[in-house]
Motif scaffolding. Structure first.
Motif, short mmCIF file in Angstrom:
data_model
loop_
_atom_site.label_atom_id
_atom_site.label_comp_id
_atom_site.label_asym_id
_atom_site.label_seq_id
_atom_site.Cartn_x
_atom_site.Cartn_y
_atom_site.Cartn_z
N ALA A 61 0.81 -1.22 0.00
CA ALA A 61 0.00 0.00 0.00
C ALA A 61 0.85 1.27 0.00
N ALA A 62 1.93 1.28 0.76
CA ALA A 62 2.78 2.47 0.84
C ALA A 62 3.41 2.79 -0.52
N GLN A 65 0.88 4.16 -3.18
CA GLN A 65 0.60 5.59 -3.15
C GLN A 65 1.59 6.36 -4.02
N LYS A 66 2.79 5.86 -4.14
CA LYS A 66 3.79 6.51 -4.98
C LYS A 66 3.42 6.41 -6.46
N PHE A 68 0.45 6.83 -7.57
CA PHE A 68 -0.37 8.02 -7.76
C PHE A 68 0.51 9.27 -7.82
#
Length: 182
Positions: A61-62, A65-66, A68
């Motif tokens: 998940a972390a 986000q990158k 995006f």
């Protein structure tokens, strides 16, 4: 030239460029700007790493986000390019507003597409065929949101519309001999 208002520049022999020349100039600048945009995107986009799982890259998940963040960086850069080019060409070729609008709209899409190609070539490869499971590898630099390709054109169109709102150009409707244009 009776019945025609002649501006000082026209009396001195300076003629406004034709629509073909304006469109060619804008197309050339959009290609060069697209190349520069691709390099900037490659330099500024966050690197996203994934883990090889069964011959494919998986992302947590972390890191997701990158992904995006990459599209956001691209969109912000293209918005800046659209803003600057619309102001420059809107003021420079104020006698050809339709030509500038169409050329910037088409050139913006072409420049954005070219930038994604350049960023993809400069960025990491997406080939993970020879890697073992649990190996970290960077995701290829690619645009995940196709709507991001339209940001340059959209911003340029809006800026040109705002410029047209504040421009006072009554010369084509001026009464011969009346310098005020009323």
């Amino acid at each position: 030239m009776s019945g025609v208002v002649v501006r000082r520049a026209e009396r001195l022999g300076h003629v406004a460029p034709g629509p073909r020349r304006v469109a060619t100039e804008i197309a050339g600048v959009c290609v060069v700007a697209g190349l520069a945009l691709g390099v900037l995107w490659w330099l500024l986009a966050p690197e996203v790493t994934g883990v090889v799982v069964d011959g494919a890259l998986a992302v947590d998940a972390a890191e997701g986000q990158k992904l995006f963040g990459r599209d956001a960086v691209f969109s912000l850069l293209t918005a800046g390019f659209g803003l600057v080019l619309a102001v420059v060409f809107g003021v420079r070729h104020w006698r050809r507003p339709v030509t500038v609008l169409v050329a910037l709209a088409l050139g913006g899409v072409a420049g954005s597409y070219l930038a994604t190609l350049i960023g993809g070539v400069l960025g990491p490869s997406d080939d993970v065929s020879g890697l073992e499971n649990s190996t970290e590898h960077a995701f290829a630099l690619r645009m995940e949101s196709p709507a991001g390709l339209l940001v340059w054109s959209t911003v340029a169109t809006v800026v040109l519309a705002v410029i047209a709102l504040f421009r006072e150009d009554r010369a084509p409707w001026a009464v011969p001999g009346d310098p005020t244009g009323r």
